[in-house]
Every structure is written in C-alpha cells, then in structure tokens.
Design a protein around this motif. Structure first.
Motif, mmCIF file in Angstrom:
data_model
loop_
_atom_site.group_PDB
_atom_site.id
_atom_site.type_symbol
_atom_site.label_atom_id
_atom_site.label_comp_id
_atom_site.label_asym_id
_atom_site.label_seq_id
_atom_site.Cartn_x
_atom_site.Cartn_y
_atom_site.Cartn_z
ATOM 1 N N SER A 114 0.839 -1.213 0.000
ATOM 2 C CA SER A 114 0.000 0.000 0.000
ATOM 3 C C SER A 114 0.868 1.255 0.000
ATOM 4 O O SER A 114 0.519 2.260 -0.630
ATOM 5 C CB SER A 114 -0.967 -0.007 1.173
ATOM 6 O OG SER A 114 -0.263 0.039 2.396
ATOM 7 N N LEU A 116 3.884 1.501 -1.400
ATOM 8 C CA LEU A 116 4.426 1.645 -2.746
ATOM 9 C C LEU A 116 3.367 2.158 -3.723
ATOM 10 O O LEU A 116 3.670 2.942 -4.627
ATOM 11 C CB LEU A 116 5.009 0.315 -3.234
ATOM 12 C CG LEU A 116 6.292 -0.162 -2.538
ATOM 13 C CD1 LEU A 116 6.705 -1.530 -3.055
ATOM 14 C CD2 LEU A 116 7.412 0.838 -2.735
ATOM 15 N N ASP A 117 2.144 1.690 -3.546
ATOM 16 C CA ASP A 117 1.068 2.178 -4.411
ATOM 17 C C ASP A 117 0.830 3.675 -4.199
ATOM 18 O O ASP A 117 0.597 4.412 -5.163
ATOM 19 C CB ASP A 117 -0.233 1.412 -4.137
ATOM 20 C CG ASP A 117 -0.181 -0.020 -4.639
ATOM 21 O OD1 ASP A 117 0.679 -0.312 -5.502
ATOM 22 O OD2 ASP A 117 -1.005 -0.843 -4.177
ATOM 23 N N ALA A 118 0.910 4.117 -2.971
ATOM 24 C CA ALA A 118 0.662 5.529 -2.664
ATOM 25 C C ALA A 118 1.850 6.394 -3.070
ATOM 26 O O ALA A 118 1.672 7.547 -3.494
ATOM 27 C CB ALA A 118 0.372 5.716 -1.186
ATOM 28 N N GLY A 119 3.060 5.901 -2.998
ATOM 29 C CA GLY A 119 4.255 6.697 -3.262
ATOM 30 C C GLY A 119 4.652 6.758 -4.719
ATOM 31 O O GLY A 119 5.393 7.642 -5.120
ATOM 32 N N GLY A 120 4.249 5.819 -5.514
ATOM 33 C CA GLY A 120 4.584 5.821 -6.930
ATOM 34 C C GLY A 120 5.966 5.251 -7.198
ATOM 35 O O GLY A 120 6.585 4.570 -6.359
ATOM 36 N N PRO A 121 6.514 5.578 -8.395
ATOM 37 C CA PRO A 121 7.798 4.995 -8.810
ATOM 38 C C PRO A 121 8.981 5.476 -7.970
ATOM 39 O O PRO A 121 9.970 4.757 -7.796
ATOM 40 C CB PRO A 121 7.958 5.444 -10.256
ATOM 41 C CG PRO A 121 6.828 6.325 -10.590
ATOM 42 C CD PRO A 121 5.886 6.351 -9.446
ATOM 43 N N LYS A 122 8.875 6.657 -7.411
ATOM 44 C CA LYS A 122 9.968 7.187 -6.586
ATOM 45 C C LYS A 122 10.138 6.348 -5.319
ATOM 46 O O LYS A 122 11.255 5.994 -4.926
ATOM 47 C CB LYS A 122 9.651 8.641 -6.230
ATOM 48 C CG LYS A 122 10.810 9.425 -5.730
ATOM 49 C CD LYS A 122 10.363 10.860 -5.507
ATOM 50 C CE LYS A 122 11.531 11.782 -5.588
ATOM 51 N NZ LYS A 122 11.140 13.166 -5.398
ATOM 52 N N ALA A 123 9.054 5.974 -4.705
ATOM 53 C CA ALA A 123 9.100 5.142 -3.495
ATOM 54 C C ALA A 123 9.618 3.746 -3.828
ATOM 55 O O ALA A 123 10.347 3.125 -3.035
ATOM 56 C CB ALA A 123 7.719 5.065 -2.862
ATOM 57 N N MET A 124 9.238 3.250 -5.028
ATOM 58 C CA MET A 124 9.699 1.935 -5.447
ATOM 59 C C MET A 124 11.214 1.933 -5.607
ATOM 60 O O MET A 124 11.884 0.997 -5.149
ATOM 61 C CB MET A 124 9.033 1.562 -6.775
ATOM 62 C CG MET A 124 9.506 0.248 -7.358
ATOM 63 S SD MET A 124 8.910 -1.175 -6.486
ATOM 64 C CE MET A 124 7.366 -1.404 -7.308
#
Length: 146
Positions: A114, A116-124
């Motif tokens: 959840s 990673l889904d909220a943060g987008g590619p930067k969080a990934m």
C-alpha cells in the motif's frame, strides 16, 4: 512307597504346572534328583541325563538373560516414547510461532504494498535501493568475519 526306589523322570510340562507327585522327594544326595532319571546299577545319573540337566540349566540362564534384555528394551521404548511426546510438544510450539511470524510478514507486505502504491515509482526506487544496500552490507560483514 519304597525309599530305595529311584525317582521317576517328570516331563517338562508337568514340572511347570505343578503336577509332580510328592513321591519324588529328594533325600539330599543329589541336587535336583527328582527331575532326572537314576541309574540303579551305577548309583549315579546317566550321561544323557547329566547332559539334559546341563542343557536345561543353560536354557534357564539364557531365559533369564533374555528377560533382562527385554526389561532393558522396555525401559528404552518407554524413554523413546517420552522423548517423542516432548519433541511433538516442541514442534507444536514452533508451528504456532511460525504461523504467527507468517501472519506478521503478510501484514508487513500488505503495508509495504500500500505504501508503494501511494508513493509511486519514486518510493519503489527508494525501496529497491535500500534492499540492495542491506544485501551489500550483509555480504561485506560476512566476508570480513572470515
């Protein structure tokens, strides 16, 4: 009853069941005379009777040895049974611990997903970088400890 008459040979099955007659009393000259035949000419036990007596004594010794071994084996199997019960109890405790750890990991993975889904590619990318960094540090620590 004639006291000079030799004792009569009693079959094995009658000895065990207690069916021996009271006329086979031993007058003290020979041990276990009531169980063996008597040679009146020689006044002693015959060779075959002595061999039979020796073999019976050896069989009795072997029977007692076997009963001791059976008793030891019985004790060993009881100990093994107790050990198995203890091991099963420990395995049950470990299974409970692993299932609770698995539940915690599932919860953590859901939260990470959840996030990673909220943060987008930067969080990934940040997460992958942290994992790679941890793996490199662990490799370096293991290599330097040798």
């Amino acid at each position: 009853i004639n006291k000079n008459q030799p004792p009569v040979l009693i079959p094995m099955h009658q000895r065990r069941s207690g069916n021996s007659s009271s006329s086979n009393s031993n007058n003290g000259h020979f041990k276990d005379m009531s169980r063996r035949s008597y040679d009146p000419e020689r006044g002693a036990l015959t060779a075959s009777d002595m061999n039979a007596g020796i073999m019976e004594d050896q069989n009795n010794e072997r029977i007692s040895e076997l009963s001791e071994q059976v008793a030891r084996l019985k004790g060993l199997t009881i100990d093994i049974g107790n050990e198995v019960r203890e091991q099963n109890s420990l395995l049950d405790q470990m299974q409970d611990g692993f299932s609770s750890t698995g539940d915690m990991l599932k919860g953590s993975l859901k939260r990470i997903g959840s996030m990673l889904d909220a943060g987008g590619p930067k969080a990934m990318m940040l997460m992958v970088g942290c994992i790679v960094f941890v793996i490199i540090v662990l490799y370096w620590l293991m290599k330097s400890s040798r």
